[in-house]
Design an enzyme around this catalytic site. Sequence first.
Site, PDB file in Angstrom:
ATOM      1  N   ALA A 119       0.047  -2.426   4.905  1.00 18.16           N
ATOM      2  CA  ALA A 119       0.864  -3.266   4.022  1.00 18.16           C
ATOM      3  C   ALA A 119       1.159  -2.544   2.710  1.00 18.16           C
ATOM      4  O   ALA A 119       2.269  -2.628   2.172  1.00 18.16           O
ATOM      5  CB  ALA A 119       0.147  -4.588   3.751  1.00 18.16           C
ATOM      6  N   ALA A 120       0.175  -1.789   2.201  1.00 23.81           N
ATOM      7  CA  ALA A 120       0.376  -1.082   0.924  1.00 23.81           C
ATOM      8  C   ALA A 120       1.434   0.018   1.077  1.00 23.81           C
ATOM      9  O   ALA A 120       2.305   0.188   0.213  1.00 23.81           O
ATOM     10  CB  ALA A 120      -0.939  -0.496   0.426  1.00 23.81           C
ATOM     11  N   PRO A 165      -8.134   4.149   3.000  1.00 28.11           N
ATOM     12  CA  PRO A 165      -8.551   4.454   4.366  1.00 28.11           C
ATOM     13  C   PRO A 165      -7.869   3.518   5.367  1.00 28.11           C
ATOM     14  O   PRO A 165      -7.714   2.321   5.096  1.00 28.11           O
ATOM     15  CB  PRO A 165     -10.066   4.243   4.355  1.00 28.11           C
ATOM     16  CG  PRO A 165     -10.468   3.948   2.966  1.00 28.11           C
ATOM     17  CD  PRO A 165      -9.251   3.751   2.137  1.00 28.11           C
ATOM     18  N   LEU A 225      -8.474  -2.855   4.357  1.00 24.49           N
ATOM     19  CA  LEU A 225      -8.053  -2.733   2.959  1.00 24.49           C
ATOM     20  C   LEU A 225      -6.535  -2.804   2.795  1.00 24.49           C
ATOM     21  O   LEU A 225      -6.007  -2.542   1.722  1.00 24.49           O
ATOM     22  CB  LEU A 225      -8.589  -1.412   2.370  1.00 24.49           C
ATOM     23  CG  LEU A 225     -10.110  -1.349   2.237  1.00 24.49           C
ATOM     24  CD1 LEU A 225     -10.561   0.054   1.827  1.00 24.49           C
ATOM     25  CD2 LEU A 225     -10.612  -2.369   1.214  1.00 24.49           C
ATOM     26  N   GLY A 226      -5.852  -3.133   3.866  1.00 23.33           N
ATOM     27  CA  GLY A 226      -4.395  -3.345   3.768  1.00 23.33           C
ATOM     28  C   GLY A 226      -3.598  -2.058   3.657  1.00 23.33           C
ATOM     29  O   GLY A 226      -2.531  -2.045   3.039  1.00 23.33           O
ATOM     30  N   ASP A 258      -1.901 -10.220   3.577  1.00 22.27           N
ATOM     31  CA  ASP A 258      -2.079  -8.830   3.122  1.00 22.27           C
ATOM     32  C   ASP A 258      -0.888  -8.355   2.288  1.00 22.27           C
ATOM     33  O   ASP A 258      -1.045  -7.904   1.159  1.00 22.27           O
ATOM     34  CB  ASP A 258      -2.252  -7.880   4.315  1.00 22.27           C
ATOM     35  CG  ASP A 258      -3.611  -8.030   4.980  1.00 22.27           C
ATOM     36  OD1 ASP A 258      -4.323  -8.992   4.645  1.00 22.27           O
ATOM     37  OD2 ASP A 258      -3.948  -7.187   5.830  1.00 22.27           O
TER      38      ASP A 258
END
Length: 309
Positions: free
Chosen positions: A106-107, A97, A102-103, A148
């Site tokens: 960056a992910a 989300p 929750l990054g 992150d």
Amino acid sequence: MKFASAPAKAILLGEHAVVYGQPAIAVPVTQLRAKVTVEPGGEGVRLIARDLGHSHIVGEGSPPESLKPLVALVESTLDYLGGERPALTITVESAIPIARGLGSGAAVSVALVRGLAAHWERRLDPQEVSALVYEAERFHHGTPSGIDHTVIAYGRPIYFQRGQEPQFLRVGRPFLLAIADSGVESPTKAVVEEVRQARDREPRRYEALFKEIGALVQEAKKALEEGELDRLGHLMDRNHPLLRDLGVSSPSLDGLVRAAKKAGAIGAKLSGAGQGGCVIALVREENREEVASALRGEGAQMTIVTEVS
Ligand code: MEV
């Protein structure tokens, strides 16, 4: 066709203070991932972001605002990989989300760099991936600490201090974290900026809070390495009110923390930038369901339980 992915992350303790030089601890959340596919062919280098509903040919005009950091990252990564611009279709999808601490940004960035590297049959080490992503992250975060993308690029629990190499944590005893999404979007960049302004108004008070948080993080590192979960939970409990004092909690995050504790969580706090986003709770195998269901009862839109080992 090449595939790559990267996990979400959760900050266990130390968010915000980490921007000002204090240490923080972060862990990967492996069930939630961003995924990228890279296929040869198409028209130029096309970037498709499924979740944002946008597509853009790199180098042709100005990309939509939300794609700008990713397009910049595609360009810098292609340059890093040798500068070729063959016809490629890059598709980005994420189950993480957005703007919930929750990054997700960056992910997606880490997966994107890995996907492009895979297309060129190159293996970049996490440090190289991290360095490329840092620039894109500055777009999302303004003045990110770097925690992150570092935890996401390495995919391991880290003890992180700005400007230093991350330390990899040996987790003394694997533990379970229940993560609850409040459903409230809260872009990190805006919250980090608000904290900066508040610190500029009250530097002494904010520096003292950051220091206090940093001291908790140092204790938490020991607790985590020694497998002292009760101690770790207690430190998380102490971190939450300090985040509230920084001005980054909210009635709904406080409510989720209380609900988790009432249902038997060992410790609970908001995680990430705050004001919205997620709460994390340290839980035992025997009460994981009870805590997760209490969090949903308190209004969480999504809960997952992840193991940190
Ligand atoms: C965001 O996940 C963590 C913050 O400390 C910002 C940062 O470290 O860049 C709020």
